[in-house]
Write a protein that holds these residues in place. Structure first.
Motif, mmCIF file in Angstrom:
data_model
loop_
_atom_site.group_PDB
_atom_site.id
_atom_site.type_symbol
_atom_site.label_atom_id
_atom_site.label_comp_id
_atom_site.label_asym_id
_atom_site.label_seq_id
_atom_site.Cartn_x
_atom_site.Cartn_y
_atom_site.Cartn_z
ATOM 1 N N ILE A 167 0.835 -1.202 0.000
ATOM 2 C CA ILE A 167 0.000 0.000 0.000
ATOM 3 C C ILE A 167 0.872 1.256 0.000
ATOM 4 N N GLU A 168 0.673 2.073 -1.043
ATOM 5 C CA GLU A 168 1.492 3.289 -1.139
ATOM 6 C C GLU A 168 0.843 4.461 -0.423
ATOM 7 N N VAL A 169 1.651 5.106 0.412
ATOM 8 C CA VAL A 169 1.216 6.245 1.217
ATOM 9 C C VAL A 169 1.976 7.485 0.742
ATOM 10 N N MET A 170 1.278 8.630 0.732
ATOM 11 C CA MET A 170 1.899 9.894 0.287
ATOM 12 C C MET A 170 2.959 10.384 1.263
ATOM 13 N N GLY A 171 3.554 11.517 0.930
ATOM 14 C CA GLY A 171 4.553 12.116 1.825
ATOM 15 C C GLY A 171 5.716 12.732 1.072
ATOM 16 N N ARG A 172 5.605 12.733 -0.258
ATOM 17 C CA ARG A 172 6.706 13.228 -1.082
ATOM 18 C C ARG A 172 7.982 12.464 -0.737
ATOM 19 N N GLU A 173 9.112 13.131 -0.485
ATOM 20 C CA GLU A 173 10.346 12.396 -0.156
ATOM 21 C C GLU A 173 10.374 11.898 1.288
ATOM 22 N N ALA A 174 9.409 12.342 2.090
ATOM 23 C CA ALA A 174 9.457 12.036 3.520
ATOM 24 C C ALA A 174 8.624 10.799 3.875
ATOM 25 N N GLY A 213 -0.686 -10.121 4.791
ATOM 26 C CA GLY A 213 0.259 -9.100 5.234
ATOM 27 C C GLY A 213 -0.039 -7.737 4.655
ATOM 28 N N ILE A 214 0.389 -6.723 5.405
ATOM 29 C CA ILE A 214 0.281 -5.340 4.955
ATOM 30 C C ILE A 214 1.684 -4.767 4.918
ATOM 31 N N VAL A 215 2.086 -4.296 3.753
ATOM 32 C CA VAL A 215 3.367 -3.614 3.627
ATOM 33 C C VAL A 215 3.071 -2.163 3.241
ATOM 34 N N ILE A 216 3.448 -1.246 4.105
ATOM 35 C CA ILE A 216 3.243 0.172 3.818
ATOM 36 C C ILE A 216 4.485 0.698 3.098
ATOM 37 N N VAL A 217 4.269 1.316 1.953
ATOM 38 C CA VAL A 217 5.378 1.822 1.148
ATOM 39 C C VAL A 217 5.241 3.343 0.997
ATOM 40 N N ALA A 218 6.233 4.086 1.442
ATOM 41 C CA ALA A 218 6.221 5.538 1.244
ATOM 42 C C ALA A 218 6.456 5.823 -0.233
ATOM 43 N N GLU A 219 5.732 6.800 -0.770
ATOM 44 C CA GLU A 219 5.892 7.077 -2.205
ATOM 45 C C GLU A 219 7.325 7.509 -2.530
ATOM 46 N N GLY A 220 8.005 8.079 -1.553
ATOM 47 C CA GLY A 220 9.431 8.406 -1.714
ATOM 48 C C GLY A 220 9.740 9.269 -2.917
ATOM 49 N N GLY A 221 8.903 10.261 -3.158
ATOM 50 C CA GLY A 221 9.161 11.204 -4.247
ATOM 51 C C GLY A 221 8.810 10.673 -5.624
ATOM 52 N N ASN A 272 4.750 -17.925 -5.210
ATOM 53 C CA ASN A 272 3.606 -18.512 -4.494
ATOM 54 C C ASN A 272 2.804 -17.519 -3.682
ATOM 55 N N LEU A 273 3.307 -16.300 -3.584
ATOM 56 C CA LEU A 273 2.570 -15.288 -2.811
ATOM 57 C C LEU A 273 1.498 -14.653 -3.675
ATOM 58 N N ASP A 274 0.384 -14.338 -3.042
ATOM 59 C CA ASP A 274 -0.695 -13.652 -3.752
ATOM 60 C C ASP A 274 -0.582 -12.152 -3.436
ATOM 61 N N VAL A 275 -0.021 -11.410 -4.378
ATOM 62 C CA VAL A 275 0.329 -10.012 -4.126
ATOM 63 C C VAL A 275 -0.690 -9.060 -4.756
ATOM 64 N N ARG A 276 -1.062 -8.024 -4.035
ATOM 65 C CA ARG A 276 -1.913 -6.955 -4.585
ATOM 66 C C ARG A 276 -1.327 -5.599 -4.208
ATOM 67 N N VAL A 277 -1.678 -4.600 -5.021
ATOM 68 C CA VAL A 277 -1.170 -3.252 -4.789
ATOM 69 C C VAL A 277 -2.329 -2.295 -4.604
ATOM 70 N N SER A 278 -2.166 -1.339 -3.700
ATOM 71 C CA SER A 278 -3.173 -0.293 -3.565
ATOM 72 C C SER A 278 -2.450 1.046 -3.354
ATOM 73 N N ILE A 279 -2.779 2.016 -4.214
ATOM 74 C CA ILE A 279 -2.202 3.359 -4.066
ATOM 75 C C ILE A 279 -3.308 4.247 -3.497
ATOM 76 N N LEU A 280 -3.129 4.689 -2.272
ATOM 77 C CA LEU A 280 -4.236 5.417 -1.616
ATOM 78 C C LEU A 280 -4.522 6.759 -2.288
ATOM 79 N N GLY A 281 -3.504 7.438 -2.760
ATOM 80 C CA GLY A 281 -3.705 8.657 -3.556
ATOM 81 C C GLY A 281 -4.319 9.819 -2.798
ATOM 82 N N HIS A 282 -5.043 10.656 -3.537
ATOM 83 C CA HIS A 282 -5.478 11.948 -2.992
ATOM 84 C C HIS A 282 -6.582 11.858 -1.952
ATOM 85 N N ILE A 283 -7.101 10.680 -1.708
ATOM 86 C CA ILE A 283 -8.044 10.527 -0.587
ATOM 87 C C ILE A 283 -7.359 11.006 0.695
ATOM 88 N N GLN A 284 -6.029 10.878 0.718
ATOM 89 C CA GLN A 284 -5.252 11.262 1.905
ATOM 90 C C GLN A 284 -5.250 12.770 2.143
#
Ligand code: F6P
Length: 324
Positions: free
Chosen positions: A167-174, A217-225, A243-255
Motif C-alpha cells: 500500500i502506497e502512502v503519500m509524503g513526497r520524499e518524507a 500481510g500489509i506492507v506500507i510503502v512511502a511514495e518516496g518522491g 507462491n505469494l498472492d500479491v496486490r497493490v493499492s495506491i491510496l492517492g489523494h483521498i489522503q
C-alpha cells in the motif's frame, strides 16, 4: 500594520480552513483588516483578492480543503511575476502576509522578501509533516487517520484471501506519514526512504510468509518522491516469491481530503493566532512551529526549507522489535 493578506499555497491539507479562520479572527480582534488572497501566489499576481470579515469565515472550521483555493504558481518564480504581485499588494494596501503551506510556499515568500518590503509569516500546512523545526504540520493528523481507516479496510480483504498488500502512502520524499501509519495499522513491513534497513526486514517477513499458511500481510510503502513506486516493488516481490498472492493499492489523494481532526483544528487555530501576533511583533520570514507538546516556536524560513524533518528513530526501532 493595518491590513494583512492571508493565502494558502501548494498542496491543500485538512485544517487549512481552520487556520484561515483563526488568522482572520485574531487579526480583526487586534484591529487589523484582512484580505483573502485566492489561488495562492497566482492570485497575488492576478489581483484575486476578497475582503474577509469575522463572519466571512464562519462555518469553515470543520471543512476540508481550502476555501481560498490553492495553486503552485510557476509565474511567481519569475521576477516579472513577483513585481506584479507586489504592485497588486501595494494597490490593495496590504502591508504583511500570512502564508499557509509547505516548502515551496516558504521558499517563494523568502525570495519575494529579498526584493520587497512586505513581511511574510508562514504557517506549516501539509499532510507530509516534512518541515524542519516543527514537530507538526496542519493536515498530518487527519491524513494519518485517513490512511489508518483505509488500511484497516484493506486488512479485512487481505486476511480473507491470504494476500499480501503493498500500500502506497503519500509524503513526497518524507516517510513520516508512512512510518506512523504503518505502526498504527500494525504493518508487517514499512518501507521508507529514511530507513533502508527495513527493506531487509521485508525480505525476512516474506521468507516466513512464503512458508506459512493462513498468512496475510500489509506492507506500507512511502511514495518516496515517486508516485507509483510501489508497483515496481510489488512486481519484484511477485517474481521472487511466485507462491505469494500479491496486490497493490495506491491510496492517492483521498489522503488529502476529509474534515480535519480535532488535533488539526487545534493546531491550526493556535498557529493562526501566533502568526498574527508574530506580524504585530515585527517578525518576518519565519515559520510558526509547534514543538514540545504543542508549544509555539519561531523558525526562520531559511532553516525550515533547507533541512529535513528527521523521522522518529524510536518508531523505526519499535517496528523492528515487535515485528516478530
Ligand atoms: O505535499 C502533499 C502531497 O500530497 C504529497 O504527499 C504528494 O507527493 C503531492 O502532494 C502530490 O501532489 P499533487 O497534488 O500535485 O498530485
Amino acid at each position: 500594520l493595518e491590513k494583512i493578506g492571508v493565502l494558502t499555497s501548494g498542496g491543500d491539507a485538512p485544517g487549512m480552513n481552520a487556520a484561515i479562520r483563526a488568522v482572520t479572527r485574531a487579526a480583526i480582534a487586534k484591529k487589523l483588516k484582512v484580505v483573502g488572497i485566492r489561488h495562492g501566489y497566482q492570485g497575488m499576481i492576478d489581483g484575486d483578492f476578497v475582503p474577509l470579515r469575522a463572519r466571512d469565515v464562519s462555518g469553515i472550521l470543520h471543512r476540508g480543503g481550502t476555501v481560498l483555493k490553492t495553486a503552485r504558481s510557476a509565474e511567481f518564480r519569475t521576477e516579472e511575476g513577483r513585481e506584479k504581485a507586489y504592485q497588486n499588494l501595494k494597490k490593495e494596501g496590504i502591508d504583511a502576509c500570512v502564508v499557509i503551506g509547505g516548502d515551496g510556499s516558504f521558499t517563494g515568500a523568502l525570495v519575494f522578501s529579498q526584493d520587497y518590503d512586505i513581511p511574510f509569516v508562514g504557517i506549516p500546512g501539509t499532510i507530509d509533516n516534512d518541515m524542519y523545526g516543527t514537530d507538526y504540520t496542519i493536515g498530518y493528523d487527519t491524513a494519518l487517520n485517513t490512511v489508518v481507516e483505509a488500511v484497516d479496510k484493506i486488512r479485512h480483504t487481505a486476511a480473507s484471501h491470504d494476500r499480501i498488500f503493498f500500500i502506497e502512502v503519500m509524503g513526497r520524499e518524507a516517510g513520516l506519514l508512512a512510518l506512523s501509519s504503518g505502526i498504527a495499522v500494525g504493518a508487517e513491513a514499512i518501507l521508507i526512504p529514511e530507513a533502508k534497513r527495513l527493506e531487509i526486514e521485508l525480505d525476512q517477513f516474506l521468507k516466513k510468509g512464503y512458508k506459512e499458511k493462513d498468512r496475510s500481510g500489509i506492507v506500507i510503502v512511502a511514495e518516496g518522491g515517486e508516485t507509483g513506486r510501489v508497483i515496481k516493488i510489488a512486481k519484484a516481490v511477485e517474481e521472487n516469491y511466485p507462491n505469494l498472492d500479491v496486490r497493490v493499492s495506491i491510496l492517492g489523494h483521498i489522503q488529502r481530503g476529509g474534515k480535519p481532526s480535532a488535533r488539526d483544528r487545534i493546531a491550526a487555530t493556535k498557529m493562526g493566532v501566533a502568526a498574527v501576533e508574530a506580524l504585530l511583533d515585527d517578525q518576518k520570514s519565519i515559520m510558526i512551529a509547534l514543538v514540545k507538546n504543542f508549544a509555539i516556536d519561531h523558525v526562520p524560513f531559511k532553516k525550515a526549507v533547507k533541512l529535513n524533518h528527521a523521522i522518529d528513530e524510536d518508531l523505526v526501532q519499535i517496528q523492528s522489535l515487535i515485528n516478530i
